[in-house]
Design a protein around this motif. Structure first.
Motif, PDB file in Angstrom:
ATOM      1  N   ARG A  33      -0.215   5.135   1.662  1.00  0.00           N
ATOM      2  CA  ARG A  33       0.142   5.084   3.081  1.00  0.00           C
ATOM      3  C   ARG A  33      -0.423   6.301   3.818  1.00  0.00           C
ATOM      4  O   ARG A  33      -0.949   6.182   4.934  1.00  0.00           O
ATOM      5  CB  ARG A  33       1.659   5.014   3.220  1.00  0.00           C
ATOM      6  CG  ARG A  33       2.125   4.667   4.605  1.00  0.00           C
ATOM      7  CD  ARG A  33       3.602   4.310   4.647  1.00  0.00           C
ATOM      8  NE  ARG A  33       4.458   5.450   4.375  1.00  0.00           N
ATOM      9  CZ  ARG A  33       5.310   5.526   3.359  1.00  0.00           C
ATOM     10  NH1 ARG A  33       5.438   4.551   2.501  1.00  0.00           N
ATOM     11  NH2 ARG A  33       6.056   6.603   3.196  1.00  0.00           N
ATOM     12  N   ARG A  36      -4.185   5.903   4.438  1.00  0.00           N
ATOM     13  CA  ARG A  36      -4.451   4.965   5.536  1.00  0.00           C
ATOM     14  C   ARG A  36      -4.159   5.609   6.891  1.00  0.00           C
ATOM     15  O   ARG A  36      -4.932   5.449   7.850  1.00  0.00           O
ATOM     16  CB  ARG A  36      -3.635   3.690   5.353  1.00  0.00           C
ATOM     17  CG  ARG A  36      -4.171   2.801   4.234  1.00  0.00           C
ATOM     18  CD  ARG A  36      -3.526   1.434   4.232  1.00  0.00           C
ATOM     19  NE  ARG A  36      -2.075   1.477   4.040  1.00  0.00           N
ATOM     20  CZ  ARG A  36      -1.466   1.484   2.859  1.00  0.00           C
ATOM     21  NH1 ARG A  36      -2.178   1.442   1.749  1.00  0.00           N
ATOM     22  NH2 ARG A  36      -0.154   1.528   2.786  1.00  0.00           N
ATOM     23  N   ALA A  40      -7.001   6.379   9.773  1.00  0.00           N
ATOM     24  CA  ALA A  40      -6.828   5.869  11.138  1.00  0.00           C
ATOM     25  C   ALA A  40      -6.890   7.023  12.146  1.00  0.00           C
ATOM     26  O   ALA A  40      -7.564   6.922  13.172  1.00  0.00           O
ATOM     27  CB  ALA A  40      -5.511   5.119  11.259  1.00  0.00           C
ATOM     28  N   LEU A  45     -10.959   3.799  10.858  1.00  0.00           N
ATOM     29  CA  LEU A  45     -10.500   2.417  10.791  1.00  0.00           C
ATOM     30  C   LEU A  45     -10.507   1.808  12.190  1.00  0.00           C
ATOM     31  O   LEU A  45     -10.228   2.495  13.178  1.00  0.00           O
ATOM     32  CB  LEU A  45      -9.077   2.338  10.224  1.00  0.00           C
ATOM     33  CG  LEU A  45      -8.848   2.940   8.846  1.00  0.00           C
ATOM     34  CD1 LEU A  45      -7.385   2.783   8.444  1.00  0.00           C
ATOM     35  CD2 LEU A  45      -9.748   2.308   7.809  1.00  0.00           C
ATOM     36  N   GLY A  49      -7.332  -2.239  11.055  1.00  0.00           N
ATOM     37  CA  GLY A  49      -7.174  -1.525   9.795  1.00  0.00           C
ATOM     38  C   GLY A  49      -8.369  -1.619   8.862  1.00  0.00           C
ATOM     39  O   GLY A  49      -8.309  -1.156   7.732  1.00  0.00           O
ATOM     40  N   ARG A  50      -9.459  -2.203   9.346  1.00  0.00           N
ATOM     41  CA  ARG A  50     -10.676  -2.289   8.516  1.00  0.00           C
ATOM     42  C   ARG A  50     -11.545  -1.058   8.711  1.00  0.00           C
ATOM     43  O   ARG A  50     -11.562  -0.462   9.791  1.00  0.00           O
ATOM     44  CB  ARG A  50     -11.468  -3.547   8.878  1.00  0.00           C
ATOM     45  CG  ARG A  50     -10.799  -4.801   8.314  1.00  0.00           C
ATOM     46  CD  ARG A  50     -11.571  -6.017   8.691  1.00  0.00           C
ATOM     47  NE  ARG A  50     -10.936  -6.453   9.942  1.00  0.00           N
ATOM     48  CZ  ARG A  50     -11.404  -7.355  10.760  1.00  0.00           C
ATOM     49  NH1 ARG A  50     -12.526  -7.944  10.517  1.00  0.00           N
ATOM     50  NH2 ARG A  50     -10.752  -7.691  11.849  1.00  0.00           N
TER      51      ARG A  50
END
Length: 62
Positions: A33, A36, A40, A45, A49-50
């Motif tokens: 988490r 990610r 971001a 990202l 979220g890609r």
């Protein structure tokens, strides 16, 4: 057969944060988490979220 991922060793302060602030959660889930969220925040990202590719990527400050 799939290879096991190499272990990631944490510095003492990070290990303490995981142990004290994220009790009851697996280290793997918390770190996933966090990565990610960091990606971001750094602009790597897109809104879904890609991972951004090519020209849409922004270099991280060094």
């Amino acid at each position: 057969m799939t290879e096991r991922p190499a272990p990631v060793y944490l510095d003492p302060k990070t290990a303490e944060i995981l142990a004290r602030c994220y009790r009851g959660q697996t280290k793997r889930d918390v770190i996933a988490r966090a990565v990610r969220l960091l990606a971001a925040a750094d602009g790597h990202l897109d809104t879904s979220g890609r991972i951004k590719t090519g020209r849409e990527t922004r270099r991280s400050p060094q």
